[in-house]
Design a protein around this motif. Structure first.
Motif, PDB file in Angstrom:
ATOM      1  N   GLY A 157      44.501  31.595  18.586  1.00  0.00           N
ATOM      2  CA  GLY A 157      45.695  31.108  18.563  1.00  0.00           C
ATOM      3  C   GLY A 157      46.721  32.226  18.937  1.00  0.00           C
ATOM      4  N   PHE A 158      46.697  33.418  18.579  1.00  0.00           N
ATOM      5  CA  PHE A 158      47.745  34.292  19.146  1.00  0.00           C
ATOM      6  C   PHE A 158      47.563  34.497  20.730  1.00  0.00           C
ATOM      7  N   LEU A 159      46.359  34.221  21.434  1.00  0.00           N
ATOM      8  CA  LEU A 159      46.539  34.346  22.806  1.00  0.00           C
ATOM      9  C   LEU A 159      47.043  33.261  23.332  1.00  0.00           C
ATOM     10  N   LYS A 160      46.886  32.029  22.768  1.00  0.00           N
ATOM     11  CA  LYS A 160      47.643  30.948  23.497  1.00  0.00           C
ATOM     12  C   LYS A 160      49.200  30.860  23.206  1.00  0.00           C
ATOM     13  N   ASP A 161      49.641  31.625  22.202  1.00  0.00           N
ATOM     14  CA  ASP A 161      51.045  31.683  22.174  1.00  0.00           C
ATOM     15  C   ASP A 161      51.554  32.755  23.364  1.00  0.00           C
ATOM     16  N   GLU A 162      50.726  33.866  23.382  1.00  0.00           N
ATOM     17  CA  GLU A 162      50.886  34.554  24.675  1.00  0.00           C
ATOM     18  C   GLU A 162      51.146  34.038  25.723  1.00  0.00           C
TER      19      GLU A 162
END
Length: 865
Positions: free
Chosen positions: A32-37
């Motif tokens: 999820g964090f990577l998608k936001d990045e």
């Protein structure tokens, strides 16, 4: 183009099955964090891309890093998604263990996924930091949505417009007639040549192609061949191409140059032939082709060579009597006619209140193109999308003083940068992966675009519909040339790209790190222009006896044409493998572990063996093996792939009893035999599960009558091609056929009962091709075939064709082939208001004095005999 990469990745990531699932443990939060990045990165790109194009090399490195991070993110996220997909499909005891207990191998992979996600996130953080150090003004105010809106203007209601090659219509009528007359001149029986010389973009190839396909030329010569020579070439490759065209031979990489030349010489000694050598650059081309043996004999029968070149000395050098025809630029009147047809087409004119002012500006702009048809067409296409007087005035006032070559480049850059979005720019550059003068199938290209994630999801549109709009947009802008349109569907069916546009695309694609072109017979060698912009796509052409060495082990796309004895490397991140006319080695090893593979297209290839593990390629959408020799059977596991949408096979396969895949759209199968009756029953059972098919193409012997009953299970079919029936005693009733059917091809040894009373009731049928009816009478009723536009009848034994007035109101093309018992044409043809073309092939017994035939000709119907 880095913007394209990240936007495509973010769109893809949103569709991955990596969700709140216990099996991913702590990896879910990292994902999820990577998608936001990635979303944040996407908002950084527009200003960065613009700065890079302005010449800031520091920004070029930064943009390249963004693209690399985006691709690495997609790879690692798909590994996690792949585990989820695989475990959901796994059956039995081991499947239960892997789903609920987690195998150690899965846990190890999960650990690696988590570590890789953290590494990529650190890399992205460093990218943000470097952007701040470079003082790049980044606008992050807007986040893109998960889909894009339809960016195309309202004229896309006109998507099925009639595209034509305008060069002959605008300005070259006299040259066309003169060249055809010289080619078919019966008083000149010696082998002679016509050389057409002009600068690039002047219309040489377009004019010669019109000549080459004219009915007078086709009737006059026994055999014809066309080869594109280009700047670097191999005589043996040109000779092999000619041999394949005139003799229908397969590629034989073992034959030496002398052997190929001798075969051509012996064959042409008995023929009146025409050979076109397009785009010749060197004076010694003729000597190179004939250095081992004189391939083109002079047997005093009026054979011809037709040559195009940009160089006067090349035009004069060919060693035979030669007529040199300098192709003039278009005069001011013809230039305006061509330019206005592109810049102010009829579907745009009615939107303008001040057409006269646009015409006044347009005439001044047309003069800037210096009479070059390509410049006029592309520039006009660009202006048709920018119908604003201020814009036209600004362009006119700021027009640079440049030579023709630089002018063409400026026009191309302007048109490319004006494309509505980065998706369409990617689609256009992708066309450069195909060889020069190559006729590109739009269905093949669209499947590739979708596999590459170049086609965005738009509300209320299928991906294929959006892709069709894209190609229409490119054609309206004259960035691609339309070769053929589908009468059944009205859409563009085949395209090609002008060599000047293709060269520009190759240069732009390399500069962007989008595509590398490696072609030993043309001036396209080497890697991308900057070490920091390594390409993730590569197109290899005309290579032999070597191991392909792509520039990066992370290659996502590998395209190849005319590759002999090529060993494929292992490419674990490969998504597209497209090979044609090639002899491949190590295929099974190369793709065995390619879990990311979307498209496997191997057409007219040899030494192909599919890995037994192909069923593990859970993202595969397309498998295309048309006219390819397989060294093994098709593994049954192929049908376990849930994402398959298009399957093209030229070999028998054993029909599996059960399948995971039930959403197939295209099934194309040709094989000599299906084996026993039991095997055939399995095939029918298998096909009945394909409820979403839109295209069914089956050629097998024998084709059982039972196959016609499967239509009841396929309501979405629009294209049907069934061949090699034995005796068809009766067709199913019309309500048993798919009611959306637009194109039907049926071939049988014998069709016993008149098929027309059944088929004429199909409400959407546009193209009908029938072969084998042996009845004496054929009848078409007054209300029959309401939408039929093209009818082809082959091996019909009818003596009488009864046609009631009102039947086939939209029929425009009729072809009668080997209808030997038909002594006269039905008078009912005179009641067809739309009939424009009638072809009588293999000399049906219809006299030239036939009253119906003469009346059709008088009315303007084109009759070909």
């Amino acid at each position: 183009m880095a913007e394209s990469a990240v936007k495509a990745v973010v769109g893809n990531v949103s569709n991955l099955a990596v969700r709140e699932t216990s099996f991913l443990c702590g990896v879910t939060n990292e994902v999820g964090f990577l998608k936001d990045e990635l979303k944040r990165l996407k908002c950084y790109l527009k200003s960065g891309d613009a700065k890079w194009r302005s010449g800031d090399e520091r920004v070029a490195t930064w943009v390249s890093q963004i693209r690399d991070a985006a691709y690495e993110s997609e790879n690692v996220l798909e590994v996690a998604d792949y585990m989820e997909k695989r475990n959901r499909l796994t059956r039995g005891f081991m499947g239960a263990i892997s789903r609920y207990a987690r195998l150690p191998s899965d846990l190890i992979t999960l650990h690696k996924v988590g570590a890789e996600v953290q590494r990529i996130r650190r890399k992205i953080s460093e990218i943000f930091d470097s952007a701040n150090r470079l003082n790049i003004d980044l606008d992050t105010s807007v986040l893109d949505k998960g889909h894009v809106e339809d960016v195309f203007p309202r004229e896309y209601g006109l998507m099925h417009q009639n595209f034509k090659d305008d060069a002959v219509i605008f300005g070259f009528e006299d040259e066309y007639k003169e060249i055809v007359d010289k080619l078919v001149d019966k008083e000149n029986n010696t082998l002679s040549a016509i050389s057409i010389v002009a600068m690039g973009g002047a219309g040489k190839t377009t004019l010669v192609r019109k000549v080459y396909t004219s009915s007078r030329v086709e009737r006059h010569f026994d055999t014809i061949a066309w080869v594109t020579v280009s700047q670097k070439f191999k005589g043996i490759d040109l000779l092999r191409d000619i041999m394949k065209q005139i003799m229908g031979a397969r590629d034989d990489f073992q034959m030496h140059e002398y052997e190929v030349g001798k075969e051509i010489h012996d064959y042409l000694s008995k023929k009146r032939f025409l050979v076109v050598l397009d785009d010749v650059w060197e004076t010694d081309t003729w000597e190179q082709i004939n250095k081992t043996v004189k391939a083109f004999p002079d047997v005093a029968n009026g054979s011809r060579v037709l040559l195009t070149t940009r160089k006067q000395d090349v035009a004069n050098h060919i060693q035979m009597p030669t007529h040199v025809h300098p192709l003039k630029k278009l005069d001011e009147k013809k230039s305006w006619e061509l330019f206005s047809s592109k810049a102010l087409p009829s579907y745009n004119r009615f939107l303008l209140c001040d057409v006269d002012e646009f015409e006044e500006l347009g005439k001044k702009l047309a003069r800037k193109c210096n009479g070059l048809p390509l410049a006029l067409a592309v520039f006009g296409g660009y202006l048709s999308k920018n119908l604003n007087k201020d814009t036209w005035c600004d362009i006119l006032l700021s027009w640079p003083s440049t030579k023709d070559g630089q002018m063409m480049r400026n026009i191309l850059a302007r048109s490319y940068n004006d494309l509505p979005d980065h998706y369409l720019r990617s689609c256009f550059l992708y066309v450069a992966a195909f060889p020069e003068d190559y006729e590109i199938s739009m269905s093949d290209l669209i499947e590739l675009w979708i596999a590459e994630c170049f086609i965005p999801h738009t509300p209320k549109h299928k991906l294929e519909e959006t892709a069709r709009k894209y190609i229409t947009e490119l054609a309206q802008r004259s960035l691609v040339q339309v070769v053929d349109t589908s009468r059944a569907h009205g859409w563009i069916e085949r395209i090609r790209i002008h060599d000047i546009l293709r060269d520009w695309c190759i240069e732009e694609a390399r500069e962007d790190g989008f595509l590398d072109m490696i072609d030993k017979t043309a001036c396209h060698m080497g890697a991308s222009s900057s070490d920091s912009m390594i390409s993730y796509r590569a197109s290899f052409q005309n290579l032999s006896d070597q191991v392909l060495q792509p520039a990066t082990p992370n290659l996502r796309t590998l395209v190849g044409f005319e590759l002999s004895s090529i060993s494929l490397p292992k490419l674990r991140f490969l998504r597209v493998l497209h090979m044609a006319n090639s002899n491949l080695k190590n295929l099974s090893l190369a793709i065995g572990g390619c879990i990311h593979l979307r498209c496997l297209r191997l057409t007219r290839c040899e030494n192909v063996a599919l890995p037994s593990s192909i069923g593990k390629l859970l993202y595969l959408q397309i498998i295309d093996l048309r006219k390819t020799k397989l060294d093994s059977m098709i593994p049954d596991t192929l049908w376990d792939i849930p994402t398959l949408r298009h399957v093209y096979l030229s070999t028998a396969f054993s029909s599996p009893r059960s399948v995971q895949q039930k959403d197939l759209q295209t099934l194309w199968l040709t094989c000599a035999s299906v084996g026993t009756k039991y095997c055939y029953h399995d095939l029918v059972t298998f096909l009945e599960k394909m409820r979403q098919l839109t295209t069914l193409f089956l050629v097998m012997r024998p084709m059982h009558v039972e196959m016609l009953n499967i239509f009841a299970y396929m309501p979405h079919l629009v294209d049907i091609h069934l061949a090699n029936f034995g005796v068809l005693n009766k067709l199913p009733e019309s309500n048993h056929f798919p009611q959306r059917l637009r194109h039907l091809y049926l071939e049988a040894d014998v069709i016993e009962l008149d098929p027309m009373p059944i088929l004429e009731k199909l409400p959407c049928l546009v193209v009908l091709e029938l072969s084998g009816y042996e009845g004496r009478i054929m009848s078409c009723s007054a209300q029959g075939f309401p939408r039929l536009q093209e009818l082809k009848l082959d091996r019909f034994s009818i003596k009488e064709w009864r046609m009631e007035e009102g039947t086939m109101p939209k029929l425009s093309h009729l072809k009668l082939w080997l209808c030997k018992k038909m002594r006269k044409l039905p008078e009912g043809l005179l009641h067809l208001p739309s009939l424009k073309n009638l072809k009588l092939i293999s000399k049906p017994l219809i006299s030239g004095d036939d009253t119906t035939l003469k009346e059709l000709e008088r009315r303007g119907c084109e009759v070909e005999r």
